[in-house]
Enzyme design. Structure first.
Site, PDB file in Angstrom:
ATOM      1  N   ALA A  14       0.867  -1.215   0.044  1.00 15.64           N
ATOM      2  CA  ALA A  14       0.164  -0.035  -0.068  1.00 15.64           C
ATOM      3  C   ALA A  14       0.948   1.317  -0.017  1.00 15.64           C
ATOM      4  CB  ALA A  14      -0.779   0.006   1.326  1.00 15.64           C
ATOM      5  N   TYR A  17       2.445   1.543  -3.455  1.00 18.22           N
ATOM      6  CA  TYR A  17       1.382   2.256  -4.661  1.00 18.22           C
ATOM      7  C   TYR A  17       1.279   3.813  -4.127  1.00 18.22           C
ATOM      8  CZ  TYR A  17       0.672  -2.799  -5.672  1.00 18.22           C
ATOM      9  OH  TYR A  17       0.862  -4.081  -5.718  1.00 18.22           O
ATOM     10  N   ARG A  33       3.020  20.263  -8.177  1.00 14.52           N
ATOM     11  CA  ARG A  33       4.240  20.846  -7.984  1.00 14.52           C
ATOM     12  C   ARG A  33       4.292  22.166  -7.305  1.00 14.52           C
ATOM     13  NH1 ARG A  33       4.810  18.368 -12.936  1.00 14.52           N
ATOM     14  NH2 ARG A  33       4.978  20.361 -14.090  1.00 14.52           N
ATOM     15  N   LEU A  49       6.330  31.102  13.480  1.00 15.54           N
ATOM     16  CA  LEU A  49       5.423  31.879  14.087  1.00 15.54           C
ATOM     17  C   LEU A  49       5.012  31.584  15.485  1.00 15.54           C
ATOM     18  CD1 LEU A  49       2.943  32.033  11.271  1.00 15.54           C
ATOM     19  CD2 LEU A  49       4.112  33.796  12.060  1.00 15.54           C
ATOM     20  N   GLU A  70      -6.010  18.237  -4.494  1.00 14.28           N
ATOM     21  CA  GLU A  70      -5.486  18.467  -5.814  1.00 14.28           C
ATOM     22  C   GLU A  70      -5.304  16.884  -6.471  1.00 14.28           C
ATOM     23  OE1 GLU A  70      -4.611  19.712  -9.052  1.00 14.28           O
ATOM     24  OE2 GLU A  70      -4.807  21.273  -7.618  1.00 14.28           O
ATOM     25  N   ASP A  96     -14.825  19.629 -13.783  1.00 16.57           N
ATOM     26  CA  ASP A  96     -15.285  21.304 -13.266  1.00 16.57           C
ATOM     27  C   ASP A  96     -15.444  21.033 -11.850  1.00 16.57           C
ATOM     28  OD1 ASP A  96     -14.864  22.184 -15.908  1.00 16.57           O
ATOM     29  OD2 ASP A  96     -16.867  22.275 -16.363  1.00 16.57           O
TER      30      ASP A  96
END
Length: 118
Positions: A14, A17, A33, A49, A70, A96
């Site tokens: 797993a 892959y 990227r 921070l 993404e 879309d």
């Protein structure tokens, strides 16, 4: 295509892959990227921070969520493209919608960063 591997062997396969998927995404998707480059720039900022651990977690998770969505967008596009090159209204709609999910995630991450930094 179900794997017969069990236990640690299954975990190994797993992981392999998953790594292959990440490398395929990096090779084929400029947006991925760019988002990883942004994460590389933002990661030191997150730890530099002076904020609480909860805020730090929110910044990190919101940025990672952009990468996750993404990758899912890329998966949808790949499956749709595999079906065929012919234009179909539903194929366009699927792409879309996946793209819209990325946009909303980017807006959400941006809002979280603005709220915490402000």
């Amino acid at each position: 295509m179900k794997s017969e591997a069990k236990g640690l062997n299954r975990l190994f396969h797993a992981s392999k892959y998953s790594w292959q998927g990440l490398m395929a995404g990096l090779k084929s998707e400029a947006a991925l990227r760019q988002e990883i480059a942004a994460l590389a720039l933002l990661l030191p900022v997150i730890f530099w921070l002076d904020i609480s651990a909860a805020e730090r977690s929110m910044l990190l998770l919101s940025t990672l969520l952009v990468l996750i969505v993404e990758l899912l967008n890329t998966a949808v596009e790949t499956v749709v493209d595999r079906i065929g090159d012919d234009y179909h209204e539903l194929s366009g709609k699927a792409k879309d919608l996946a793209s819209a999910a990325v946009l909303i995630t980017l807006f959400g991450a941006g809002a979280i960063w603005l709220m915490i930094l402000w």
